[in-house]
Write a protein that holds these residues in place. Structure first.
Motif, mmCIF file in Angstrom:
data_model
loop_
_atom_site.group_PDB
_atom_site.id
_atom_site.type_symbol
_atom_site.label_atom_id
_atom_site.label_comp_id
_atom_site.label_asym_id
_atom_site.label_seq_id
_atom_site.Cartn_x
_atom_site.Cartn_y
_atom_site.Cartn_z
ATOM 1 N N GLY A 1 0.815 -1.207 0.000
ATOM 2 C CA GLY A 1 0.000 0.000 0.000
ATOM 3 C C GLY A 1 0.848 1.256 0.000
ATOM 4 O O GLY A 1 0.547 2.229 -0.705
ATOM 5 N N PHE A 2 1.922 1.217 0.768
ATOM 6 C CA PHE A 2 2.793 2.390 0.850
ATOM 7 C C PHE A 2 3.437 2.688 -0.491
ATOM 8 O O PHE A 2 3.475 3.834 -0.942
ATOM 9 C CB PHE A 2 3.867 2.176 1.915
ATOM 10 N N TYR A 3 3.966 1.678 -1.166
ATOM 11 C CA TYR A 3 4.609 1.899 -2.465
ATOM 12 C C TYR A 3 3.602 2.333 -3.523
ATOM 13 O O TYR A 3 3.900 3.185 -4.366
ATOM 14 C CB TYR A 3 5.328 0.628 -2.926
ATOM 15 N N GLU A 4 2.414 1.757 -3.471
ATOM 16 C CA GLU A 4 1.389 2.147 -4.441
ATOM 17 C C GLU A 4 0.972 3.605 -4.227
ATOM 18 O O GLU A 4 0.728 4.336 -5.197
ATOM 19 C CB GLU A 4 0.161 1.240 -4.307
ATOM 20 N N TRP A 5 0.925 4.012 -2.964
ATOM 21 C CA TRP A 5 0.458 5.359 -2.641
ATOM 22 C C TRP A 5 1.557 6.394 -2.820
ATOM 23 O O TRP A 5 1.421 7.334 -3.600
ATOM 24 C CB TRP A 5 -0.064 5.366 -1.212
ATOM 25 N N LYS A 6 2.650 6.217 -2.111
ATOM 26 C CA LYS A 6 3.720 7.215 -2.151
ATOM 27 C C LYS A 6 4.576 7.115 -3.414
ATOM 28 O O LYS A 6 5.139 8.108 -3.860
ATOM 29 C CB LYS A 6 4.618 7.059 -0.919
ATOM 30 N N GLY A 7 4.669 5.896 -3.970
ATOM 31 C CA GLY A 7 5.518 5.715 -5.139
ATOM 32 C C GLY A 7 4.788 5.882 -6.454
ATOM 33 O O GLY A 7 5.228 6.620 -7.336
ATOM 34 N N LYS A 8 3.639 5.216 -6.580
ATOM 35 C CA LYS A 8 2.905 5.208 -7.850
ATOM 36 C C LYS A 8 1.745 6.194 -7.871
ATOM 37 O O LYS A 8 1.119 6.387 -8.916
ATOM 38 C CB LYS A 8 2.364 3.800 -8.126
ATOM 39 N N ALA A 9 1.444 6.802 -6.752
ATOM 40 C CA ALA A 9 0.313 7.722 -6.643
ATOM 41 C C ALA A 9 -0.974 7.048 -7.113
ATOM 42 O O ALA A 9 -1.773 7.630 -7.844
ATOM 43 C CB ALA A 9 0.579 9.004 -7.440
ATOM 44 N N ASP A 10 -1.163 5.811 -6.684
ATOM 45 C CA ASP A 10 -2.348 5.038 -7.036
ATOM 46 C C ASP A 10 -3.151 4.784 -5.759
ATOM 47 O O ASP A 10 -2.979 3.755 -5.090
ATOM 48 C CB ASP A 10 -1.949 3.709 -7.686
ATOM 49 N N PRO A 11 -4.024 5.704 -5.379
ATOM 50 C CA PRO A 11 -4.741 5.565 -4.109
ATOM 51 C C PRO A 11 -5.641 4.337 -4.069
ATOM 52 O O PRO A 11 -5.794 3.720 -3.016
ATOM 53 C CB PRO A 11 -5.547 6.864 -4.021
ATOM 54 N N LYS A 12 -6.239 3.968 -5.203
ATOM 55 C CA LYS A 12 -7.136 2.815 -5.219
ATOM 56 C C LYS A 12 -6.390 1.537 -4.859
ATOM 57 O O LYS A 12 -6.855 0.733 -4.034
ATOM 58 C CB LYS A 12 -7.779 2.671 -6.602
ATOM 59 N N ALA A 13 -5.229 1.331 -5.461
ATOM 60 C CA ALA A 13 -4.432 0.136 -5.169
ATOM 61 C C ALA A 13 -3.932 0.153 -3.728
ATOM 62 O O ALA A 13 -3.888 -0.882 -3.056
ATOM 63 C CB ALA A 13 -3.259 0.041 -6.142
ATOM 64 N N ALA A 14 -3.549 1.329 -3.247
ATOM 65 C CA ALA A 14 -3.057 1.447 -1.880
ATOM 66 C C ALA A 14 -4.155 1.110 -0.882
ATOM 67 O O ALA A 14 -3.942 0.338 0.070
ATOM 68 C CB ALA A 14 -2.537 2.861 -1.636
ATOM 69 N N ILE A 15 -5.335 1.663 -1.096
ATOM 70 C CA ILE A 15 -6.453 1.414 -0.185
ATOM 71 C C ILE A 15 -6.823 -0.060 -0.182
ATOM 72 O O ILE A 15 -7.139 -0.634 0.874
ATOM 73 C CB ILE A 15 -7.658 2.292 -0.580
ATOM 74 N N ALA A 16 -6.779 -0.698 -1.347
ATOM 75 C CA ALA A 16 -7.104 -2.124 -1.425
ATOM 76 C C ALA A 16 -6.146 -2.949 -0.571
ATOM 77 O O ALA A 16 -6.561 -3.850 0.169
ATOM 78 C CB ALA A 16 -7.057 -2.586 -2.882
ATOM 79 N N ALA A 17 -4.860 -2.632 -0.657
ATOM 80 C CA ALA A 17 -3.858 -3.362 0.127
ATOM 81 C C ALA A 17 -4.073 -3.128 1.621
ATOM 82 O O ALA A 17 -4.034 -4.067 2.423
ATOM 83 C CB ALA A 17 -2.448 -2.937 -0.285
ATOM 84 N N TRP A 18 -4.299 -1.880 1.996
ATOM 85 C CA TRP A 18 -4.462 -1.562 3.417
ATOM 86 C C TRP A 18 -5.769 -2.105 3.980
ATOM 87 O O TRP A 18 -5.828 -2.490 5.146
ATOM 88 C CB TRP A 18 -4.366 -0.058 3.616
ATOM 89 N N ASN A 19 -6.817 -2.124 3.178
ATOM 90 C CA ASN A 19 -8.076 -2.716 3.630
ATOM 91 C C ASN A 19 -7.877 -4.196 3.959
ATOM 92 O O ASN A 19 -8.396 -4.701 4.961
ATOM 93 C CB ASN A 19 -9.158 -2.564 2.553
ATOM 94 N N THR A 20 -7.128 -4.873 3.097
ATOM 95 C CA THR A 20 -6.841 -6.287 3.350
ATOM 96 C C THR A 20 -6.026 -6.448 4.618
ATOM 97 O O THR A 20 -6.275 -7.352 5.433
ATOM 98 C CB THR A 20 -6.085 -6.901 2.165
ATOM 99 N N MET B 1 -5.043 5.943 4.705
ATOM 100 C CA MET B 1 -6.201 5.612 3.884
ATOM 101 C C MET B 1 -7.112 6.824 3.714
ATOM 102 O O MET B 1 -7.634 7.079 2.620
ATOM 103 C CB MET B 1 -6.969 4.447 4.502
ATOM 104 N N ALA B 2 -7.306 7.574 4.788
ATOM 105 C CA ALA B 2 -8.144 8.771 4.723
ATOM 106 C C ALA B 2 -7.559 9.780 3.742
ATOM 107 O O ALA B 2 -8.286 10.424 2.971
ATOM 108 C CB ALA B 2 -8.287 9.387 6.114
ATOM 109 N N GLN B 3 -6.235 9.911 3.745
ATOM 110 C CA GLN B 3 -5.580 10.818 2.809
ATOM 111 C C GLN B 3 -5.722 10.320 1.381
ATOM 112 O O GLN B 3 -6.000 11.094 0.463
ATOM 113 C CB GLN B 3 -4.100 10.956 3.181
ATOM 114 N N ALA B 4 -5.535 9.011 1.210
ATOM 115 C CA ALA B 4 -5.607 8.433 -0.133
ATOM 116 C C ALA B 4 -7.005 8.570 -0.725
ATOM 117 O O ALA B 4 -7.168 8.798 -1.929
ATOM 118 C CB ALA B 4 -5.189 6.964 -0.088
ATOM 119 N N LYS B 5 -8.032 8.435 0.112
ATOM 120 C CA LYS B 5 -9.413 8.516 -0.375
ATOM 121 C C LYS B 5 -9.731 9.891 -0.961
ATOM 122 O O LYS B 5 -10.592 10.019 -1.835
ATOM 123 C CB LYS B 5 -10.385 8.173 0.756
#
Length: 221
Positions: free
Chosen positions: A164-183, A201-205
Motif C-alpha cells: 500500500g505504501f509503495y502504491e500510494w507514495k511511489g505510484k500515486a495510485d490511491p485505489k491500489a493502496a487502499i485495497a492493500a491496506w483494507n486487506t 487511507m483517509a488521505q488516499a481517499k
C-alpha cells in the motif's frame, strides 16, 4: 605512549566503533521489514549512519560508504565459507543479503536475496528484496515482488503495509493502496500500525478521483 601505539589504539577505536554501527544497522534491518519500508520514516538507515549515537566519541567520524562495504565484506566472509558447503541454502543466502542491505550495499544485497528467493520463495525475504529494488530505483519491480510475495503468504501484514505504501507514495495510485491496506486491516485488525494505516487511507481517499500517477499541487501526504 609512542606514536605507533597511539595510532594502533586509534585504529582499534575506529574498528570497534565501526562494528558497533554495523551491528546497530543489522539490528534495524532484522526486524524492520515486518512492518514498514524505510520510506515510511524518511532515510531511516541513512539517518542511522549519518547521526552520531550517544556513545559516539565527539571527535570520531562516522564510517564512509567504503568503510561500510569493507565491514560488510568482513562480516559475511564466514557466511560465504558456509555457503560453499551448500550453495542453495536459502536462509543463509538471505542472511548474507541482510548483512549487505544493512551496510547499504544494495546491489550485493539484491544478488543474494534473489538467489535465496529462487531456491525457496519466502514472503519476508521477498519483502526485503522488494525494498532493495526500490532503493535501487526500480519501484515497479519492488511492487511486482510484493505481489508475488502475497501468493506465498496472502495475509502477511508487513507485505500488505509496504504494498500500500509503495502504491500510494511511489505510484500515486490511491485505489491500489487502499485495497492493500483494507486487506491488512481485515487480516490483522489489531495491527500496531492500524491508526497510521487508517490515517493514510483517509488521505488516499481524497485522491480517488485523480488518475494514478497524476501530479497535483497539493501533495498527498
Amino acid at each position: 605512549m609512542s606514536n605507533v601505539s597511539k595510532s594502533s589504539q586509534n585504529w582499534n577505536n575506529v574498528q570497534t566503533y565501526g562494528m558497533a554501527v554495523t551491528c546497530l544497522l543489522l539490528g534495524i534491518a532484522a526486524g524492520y521489514f515486518l512492518h514498514a519500508p524505510v520510506e515510511a520514516r524518511p532515510n531511516t538507515m541513512e539517518a542511522a549512519v549519518a547521526s552520531n549515537p550517544p556513545f559516539a566519541p565527539a571527535s570520531m567520524q562516522m564510517p564512509s560508504a567504503a568503510d561500510l562495504k569493507r565491514m560488510a565484506d568482513k562480516q559475511v566472509a564466514p557466511l560465504l565459507e558456509q555457503l560453499q558447503k551448500d550453495p542453495k541454502d536459502a536462509d543463509l543466502l538471505a542472511k548474507i543479503g541482510s548483512s549487505y542491505m544493512a551496510a547499504q550495499q544494495f546491489d550485493s544485497a539484491r544478488q543474494y536475496y534473489e538467489q535465496s528467493v529462487a531456491v525457496k520463495p519466502q514472503a519476508d525475504v521477498m519483502n526485503q528484496l522488494a525494498f532493495v529494488y526500490v532503493k535501487l530505483g526500480d519501484l515497479d519491480k519492488g511492487i511486482e515482488t510484493l505481489n508475488q510475495a502475497l501468493t506465498v503468504d496472502p495475509k502477511n501484514p508487513g507485505i500488505l503495509y509496504n504494498l500500500g505504501f509503495y502504491e500510494w507514495k511511489g505510484k500515486a495510485d490511491p485505489k491500489a493502496a487502499i485495497a492493500a491496506w483494507n486487506t491488512l486491516l481485515k487480516v490483522d485488525p489489531k495491527n500496531p500500525k492500524r491508526a497510521e494505516v487508517e490515517q493514510m487511507m483517509a488521505q488516499a481517499k481524497k485522491h480517488l478521483g485523480i488518475a494514478p500517477g497524476t501530479k497535483t499541487e497539493k501533495p498527498a501526504s
